[in-house]
Design a protein around this motif. Structure first.
Motif, PDB file in Angstrom:
ATOM      1  N   ARG A 147     -10.388   8.251   6.007  1.00  0.00           N
ATOM      2  CA  ARG A 147     -10.818   7.902   4.663  1.00  0.00           C
ATOM      3  C   ARG A 147     -11.906   6.844   4.675  1.00  0.00           C
ATOM      4  O   ARG A 147     -12.716   6.749   3.752  1.00  0.00           O
ATOM      5  N   LEU A 148     -11.932   6.022   5.722  1.00  0.00           N
ATOM      6  CA  LEU A 148     -12.964   5.003   5.829  1.00  0.00           C
ATOM      7  C   LEU A 148     -14.330   5.643   6.043  1.00  0.00           C
ATOM      8  O   LEU A 148     -15.332   5.233   5.441  1.00  0.00           O
ATOM      9  N   TYR A 151     -15.544   7.213   2.929  1.00  0.00           N
ATOM     10  CA  TYR A 151     -15.998   6.198   1.984  1.00  0.00           C
ATOM     11  C   TYR A 151     -17.523   6.096   1.987  1.00  0.00           C
ATOM     12  O   TYR A 151     -18.167   6.003   0.936  1.00  0.00           O
ATOM     13  N   THR A 152     -18.134   6.096   3.169  1.00  0.00           N
ATOM     14  CA  THR A 152     -19.581   5.969   3.253  1.00  0.00           C
ATOM     15  C   THR A 152     -20.275   7.319   3.126  1.00  0.00           C
ATOM     16  O   THR A 152     -21.358   7.415   2.562  1.00  0.00           O
ATOM     17  N   ARG A 156     -20.804   6.094  -1.513  1.00  0.00           N
ATOM     18  CA  ARG A 156     -20.326   4.986  -2.330  1.00  0.00           C
ATOM     19  C   ARG A 156     -21.372   3.864  -2.351  1.00  0.00           C
ATOM     20  O   ARG A 156     -22.023   3.587  -1.357  1.00  0.00           O
ATOM     21  N   ALA A 320     -20.210  -4.036   1.539  1.00  0.00           N
ATOM     22  CA  ALA A 320     -19.290  -3.013   1.035  1.00  0.00           C
ATOM     23  C   ALA A 320     -17.879  -3.522   1.256  1.00  0.00           C
ATOM     24  O   ALA A 320     -17.590  -4.174   2.259  1.00  0.00           O
ATOM     25  N   TYR A 322     -13.781  -2.260   1.194  1.00  0.00           N
ATOM     26  CA  TYR A 322     -12.936  -1.061   1.259  1.00  0.00           C
ATOM     27  C   TYR A 322     -11.479  -1.495   1.266  1.00  0.00           C
ATOM     28  O   TYR A 322     -11.096  -2.416   2.006  1.00  0.00           O
ATOM     29  N   LYS A 323     -10.671  -0.892   0.422  1.00  0.00           N
ATOM     30  CA  LYS A 323      -9.247  -1.219   0.381  1.00  0.00           C
ATOM     31  C   LYS A 323      -8.446  -0.145   1.109  1.00  0.00           C
ATOM     32  O   LYS A 323      -8.613   1.045   0.859  1.00  0.00           O
ATOM     33  N   TYR A 324      -7.580  -0.590   2.035  1.00  0.00           N
ATOM     34  CA  TYR A 324      -6.760   0.318   2.829  1.00  0.00           C
ATOM     35  C   TYR A 324      -5.377  -0.289   2.951  1.00  0.00           C
ATOM     36  O   TYR A 324      -5.224  -1.424   3.406  1.00  0.00           O
ATOM     37  N   SER A 328      -8.060  -5.599   1.521  1.00  0.00           N
ATOM     38  CA  SER A 328      -9.507  -5.422   1.443  1.00  0.00           C
ATOM     39  C   SER A 328     -10.153  -5.688   2.797  1.00  0.00           C
ATOM     40  O   SER A 328      -9.799  -6.652   3.494  1.00  0.00           O
TER      41      SER A 328
END
Length: 386
Positions: A147-148, A151-152, A156, A320, A322-324, A328
């Motif tokens: 998912r990371l 994200y890019t 995003r 950027a 990112y929440k995982y 954060s």
């Protein structure tokens, strides 16, 4: 017009064709209008103006807060309730997400006086270029969650923000005392056991002679950088180097058009102490070189600092968040060189599968090395395994 309104007007850059807000174009000296496409050149500063703007400020004056209106200004800013970043608001914006941790923040109604940025290093890479650099960096990480990467890859948005730094200059002279160690070797005879028999052999034994050493070393420091933000871990800010500070431009709100600027949260006095600590580490290396020999012992270093000056500058960073799993993670890209640094989560599923794969491969290799130990007749194995 209120004081806050006057601050807003100073940072607005309306398009002369349609009235929409202009945006600074990275890598150019232009403001562009996303609405109608109009391009407006940023006027180059006169040589005298540039020299004055990039000049050094007396550190003694700064520490004594003896600075006039030409060095301080009013800004609209608020602190992020999560990471503590001081976010300056441009134009009519009153709310946005913190570019460092993605927490929603709302500006208060007042203004704050702080030391003006003297110089700015304009963005040289675009958001698309920063995202591409971040995607390559994330793709090189082992065990990063899928998912990371998505994200890019999904485009995003990244936030372009000018991060505050202090620079320090100083001339230093350091007197030192210590000892210089020089190695020498002596031959001695030792008895060793070889195949159950005693044999005598000679070996070289190292010793060190110590001699007193003293003297002084000079060192000039120019534009030593200290990050003036506490919103990023010091490691991330420190490892975004190198910066080509020869490309600094006199501060102009036009370079900030379409971008965000963080106010400094590290006071000048605190940054000065950090700078002194950096200087001390460099001076210690100079002293060791001056003492020479094979080893050095330093008893004392007494450093005198003179001609100390500072500047407040803004450096460009694409960020950027990112929440995982509820936490954060922050990524930063040098807006001049595309150097990437960041915090990274781990996919424990990937780690578990990798460990299982290693166990399976190791188990298979063990079975193949001695099938009979596991009750397997080697002749029962496929030909391609024999």
């Amino acid at each position: 017009m209120t004081k806050a309104d006057r601050v807003d007007e100073a940072h607005r850059h309306p398009c002369t064709q349609c009235g929409a807000d202009l945006r600074f174009q990275p890598g150019q000296t232009q403001l562009v209008c996303d609405h109608c496409g109009h391009v407006q050149e940023i006027a180059a500063p006169a040589p005298r103006q540039k020299a004055r703007a990039l000049g050094e400020i007396s550190l003694a004056r700064g520490l004594a807060q003896d600075l006039g209106d030409d060095i301080s200004e009013e800004v609209r800013a608020t602190s992020c309730p999560n990471c503590g970043a001081v976010i300056e608001f441009q134009g009519a914006n009153h709310a946005q997400d913190c570019p460092f941790c993605a927490t929603p923040v709302v500006v208060d109604t007042g203004t704050h006086r702080h030391i003006k940025p003297q110089a700015v290093l304009p963005f040289e890479i675009s958001e698309n270029q920063a995202r591409a650099a971040l995607t390559r960096w994330l793709g090189s990480l082992w065990f990063a969650p899928n998912r990371l990467l998505d994200y890019t890859r999904k485009g995003r948005a990244m936030a372009g923000i000018y991060v505050p730094f202090w620079t320090f200059d100083a001339a230093t002279t350091s007197r030192y005392s210590g000892q210089r160690g020089e190695h020498y070797y002596e031959t001695r005879t030792v008895t060793v056991n070889v195949n159950g028999r005693s044999e005598q052999r000679q070996e070289q034994v190292r010793h060190t002679r110590w001699y007193p050493a003293s003297g002084q070393v000079p060192r000039d420091f120019d534009d030593l950088l200290v990050m003036a933000s506490t919103s990023l871990p010091p490691r991330l800010g420190a490892e975004l180097t190198p910066w080509d500070l020869t490309r600094l431009q006199p501060y102009s709100p036009e370079f900030l058009a379409g971008f965000q600027a963080e106010g400094y949260t590290v006071a000048l006095a605190d940054a000065h102490q950090s700078a002194r600590a950096q200087m001390a580490r460099v001076i210690e290396r100079d002293v060791r070189r001056a003492i020479g020999g094979d080893e050095q012992r330093i008893s004392a270093i007494d450093t005198r600092h003179s001609d100390e000056t500072f500047k407040h500058i803004l450096l460009p960073v694409w960020t950027a968040a990112y929440k995982y799993n509820g936490k954060s993670y922050r990524f930063v890209v040098n807006g001049q060189t595309a150097e990437v640094q960041g915090e990274r989560p781990y996919s424990w599923w990937k780690i578990v599968f990798a460990v299982l794969a290693v166990v399976v491969v190791a188990g298979a290799a063990l079975v193949l090395s001695d099938p009979s130990a596991f009750g397997i007749n080697p002749s029962d194995l496929p030909d391609w395994l024999n």
